[in-house]
Scaffold this motif. Structure first.
Motif, PDB file in Angstrom:
ATOM      1  N   CYS A   1       0.806  -1.225   0.000  1.00 14.17           N
ATOM      2  CA  CYS A   1       0.000   0.000   0.000  1.00 14.17           C
ATOM      3  C   CYS A   1       0.834   1.267   0.000  1.00 14.17           C
ATOM      4  CB  CYS A   1      -0.953   0.010   1.195  1.00 14.17           C
ATOM      5  SG  CYS A   1      -0.106   0.081   2.795  1.00 14.17           S
TER       6      CYS A   1
ATOM      7  N   SER B   1     -10.362  -3.003   0.981  1.00 17.56           N
ATOM      8  CA  SER B   1      -9.326  -2.615   0.010  1.00 17.56           C
ATOM      9  C   SER B   1      -8.624  -3.842  -0.570  1.00 17.56           C
ATOM     10  CB  SER B   1      -8.307  -1.698   0.681  1.00 17.56           C
ATOM     11  OG  SER B   1      -7.293  -1.323  -0.230  1.00 17.56           O
TER      12      SER B   1
ATOM     13  N   ASP C   1      -8.218  -5.291  -4.434  1.00 20.59           N
ATOM     14  CA  ASP C   1      -6.991  -5.746  -5.102  1.00 20.59           C
ATOM     15  C   ASP C   1      -7.182  -7.129  -5.724  1.00 20.59           C
ATOM     16  OD1 ASP C   1      -5.813  -3.409  -4.286  1.00 20.59           O
ATOM     17  OD2 ASP C   1      -4.823  -4.308  -2.526  1.00 20.59           O
TER      18      ASP C   1
ATOM     19  N   LYS D   1      -9.333  -6.924  -8.823  1.00 17.56           N
ATOM     20  CA  LYS D   1      -8.559  -6.299  -9.895  1.00 17.56           C
ATOM     21  C   LYS D   1      -7.626  -7.324 -10.537  1.00 17.56           C
ATOM     22  CE  LYS D   1      -5.185  -2.662 -10.796  1.00 17.56           C
ATOM     23  NZ  LYS D   1      -4.331  -1.610 -10.204  1.00 17.56           N
TER      24      LYS D   1
ATOM     25  N   TYR E   1     -13.259  -0.858  -3.457  1.00 19.03           N
ATOM     26  CA  TYR E   1     -12.460   0.322  -3.099  1.00 19.03           C
ATOM     27  C   TYR E   1     -13.361   1.440  -2.576  1.00 19.03           C
ATOM     28  CZ  TYR E   1      -8.424  -1.736  -5.504  1.00 19.03           C
ATOM     29  OH  TYR E   1      -7.391  -2.551  -5.887  1.00 19.03           O
TER      30      TYR E   1
ATOM     31  N   ASP F   1      -6.327   4.083  -1.404  1.00 22.55           N
ATOM     32  CA  ASP F   1      -7.604   3.577  -1.907  1.00 22.55           C
ATOM     33  C   ASP F   1      -8.211   4.532  -2.927  1.00 22.55           C
ATOM     34  OD1 ASP F   1      -7.494   1.270  -0.429  1.00 22.55           O
ATOM     35  OD2 ASP F   1      -8.550   2.111   1.301  1.00 22.55           O
TER      36      ASP F   1
ATOM     37  N   LYS G   1      -6.426   3.787  -6.127  1.00 20.09           N
ATOM     38  CA  LYS G   1      -6.857   2.492  -6.657  1.00 20.09           C
ATOM     39  C   LYS G   1      -8.259   2.581  -7.241  1.00 20.09           C
ATOM     40  CE  LYS G   1      -4.067  -0.288  -3.468  1.00 20.09           C
ATOM     41  NZ  LYS G   1      -4.099  -1.288  -2.371  1.00 20.09           N
TER      42      LYS G   1
END
Length: 355
Positions: free
Chosen positions: A21, A76, A80, A83, A95, A108, A111
Motif C-alpha cells: 500500500c 481494500s 486488489d 482487480k 475500493y 484507496d 486504486k
C-alpha cells in the motif's frame, strides 16, 4: 519481521515502506507474534493473493469481514483481489466501500480511480492494459501456460537463427563455386604481318611470329563463331587431308574480308622445295575460298618442322604469302612453280632454311 498496520503485509525489519500500500510503517508496525485473528486472516489473504490463489484469498477476506465488517483494509484487499481477477468494476465497488469507511485513504482513492478507468475501457471494448507484471501468474495453470508460451517463442527464435546461419554458409559456398567455375577471359592474340614486296630478290626482315599457334597452354583459345566455322571446314577438307596438312589457326578480318591461315605439314616432306610449299599453300587457299564466299584475300603462313636443323624440333615459319581468289581457277596438280609464283603476292621466305 513486522506487519503493515494498514494492510497487514509482512515487511522486512529494515524497510520503512509497505510494498503493497506504500504506507510509511517506520513507526506503525506490530510484531508478528502480537497479531490478532483479524490481522492473521488479512496477512494470509494477502499472501494467497500474491501467490495467485485468488479464490482462497476471497475466502479468507470473507472470514475477516465476519469478524470486523467495517474494516477498510479488508475491503481494500478485496478490491486488489478482484482487480487481479480482471474484474475492475467489482474492484471499484470494494475500493469505494473502503473509502466509505476510511475517506482519507489516499492509496484507496488512487486504486479507485484506476479501477474505474479500467472498468470504463473494458465496457467500451478498448484493450485493457494492467500495470502488473505480465509474468505474475494468476494461478498455477496460468503460470504453466505463460512459461510454455515463452518456451515456444525461444525455440522459434533459435530455429530462425540456425536457419539463417545455414542459409548464409550455403550462399557463401555457392558464390565460391561460381567464382571457381567462371572461365578466365582470354584476349585474342594479335599477329603482326610482315611487310614484304613482290620482289622476291630482296630479303626483308623476318616477321615477328605469333607466340600462340593453335590453342594456348592451360586453356582453349576463344575464337569468334566465323573463325570456328572456317577452322572446322578447313580441317575436314578432303584436299587438305590428302596433302597431309594441319590447320593450326584461322583468323578472319571483317574490315578487309581477309582470311589468315596458319598451317604445317603433318610429316616433313622427303623433298622440301618451294614448289612443294607453294602447291600445299595453293590447296589451303583454295579450300579457304570454298569455305567462305565473302573472302577477298587469303594469307597463308606455312610452318615446317626442322628437327635436323633445330635442336628444339619446334615448327619454323618458312613462308608467308597472299593468295588471291584467282587461285581457284588454277589446276594445282599441273601448275609449275612459275605459274604459282606469278599468282602469289607479297611473298616472304625464311632465307635461313635455304629453300
Amino acid at each position: 519481521m513486522k506487519n503493515c498496520k494498514n494492510c497487514n503485509t509482512p515487511i522486512k525489519e529494515d524497510s520503512n515502506t509497505c510494498p503493497n500500500c506504500g504506507a510509511n510503517v517506520s513507526d506503525t508496525f506490530e510484531p508478528l507474534e502480537e497479531k490478532t485473528e483479524l490481522q492473521k486472516l488479512l496477512a494470509e489473504a494477502n499472501l494467497a493473493r500474491m501467490r495467485g490463489d485468488l479464490n482462497g484469498a476471497i475466502d479468507l477476506c470473507t472470514e475477516a469481514l465476519e469478524i470486523e465488517p467495517q474494516n477498510a483494509d479488508v475491503h481494500s484487499l478485496l478490491g486488489d483481489i478482484y482487480k487481479a481477477m480482471d474484474n475492475p468494476a467489482e474492484a471499484a465497488r470494494w475500493y469505494q466501500m473502503a473509502l466509505d469507511i476510511n475517506p482519507d485513504s489516499k492509496p484507496d482513492q488512487a486504486k479507485l480511480q484506476e479501477a474505474l478507468a479500467l472498468a470504463s475501457k473494458k465496457k467500451m471494448g478498448e484493450p485493457v492494459t494492467s500495470k502488473g507484471n505480465w509474468m505474475q501468474p494468476i494461478d498455477k495453470i496460468d503460470r504453466a501456460i505463460r512459461y510454455f508460451v515463452l518456451f515456444c517463442a525461444a525455440a522459434v527464435m533459435v530455429l530462425l537463427i540456425i536457419g539463417l546461419t545455414i542459409w548464409v554458409v550455403h550462399s557463401q559456398k555457392e558464390d565460391k563455386t561460381m567464382i571457381n567455375n567462371q572461365p578466365a577471359k582470354t584476349g585474342e592474340t594479335i599477329t603482326k604481318h610482315p611487310q614484304s614486296t613482290q620482289n622476291t630478290s630482296s630479303s626483308p626482315a623476318p616477321p615477328i611470329e605469333s607466340p600462340v599457334i593453335g590453342e594456348p597452354e592451360g586453356g582453349t583459345l576463344i575464337r569468334p563463331l566465323v573463325e570456328q566455322t572456317l577452322l572446322s571446314r578447313l580441317a575436314t577438307n578432303p584436299n587438305i587431308q590428302q596433302e597431309r596438312l594441319v590447320i593450326e589457326d584461322v583468323k578472319f578480318d571483317p574490315r578487309t574480308d581477309k582470311i589468315e591461315v596458319t598451317m604445317r605439314f603433318s610429316d616433313r616432306p622427303t623433298v622440301l622445295t618451294r614448289i612443294v610449299v607453294r602447291k600445299a599453300e595453293a590447296v589451303a587457299a583454295t579450300a579457304a575460298y570454298e569455305a567462305s564466299s565473302e573472302a577477298k584475300m587469303v594469307t597463308i603462313r606455312t610452318l615446317v618442322s626442322m628437327p635436323g636443323k633445330y635442336a628444339s624440333g619446334e615448327p619454323k615459319l618458312v613462308h608467308i604469302c597472299d593468295v588471291p581468289r584467282s587461285i581457284t581457277s588454277v589446276d594445282i596438280s599441273k601448275a609449275d612453280d612459275a605459274v604459282l609464283s606469278r599468282i602469289f603476292l607479297n611473298e616472304w621466305w625464311d632465307t635461313e632454311i635455304g629453300l
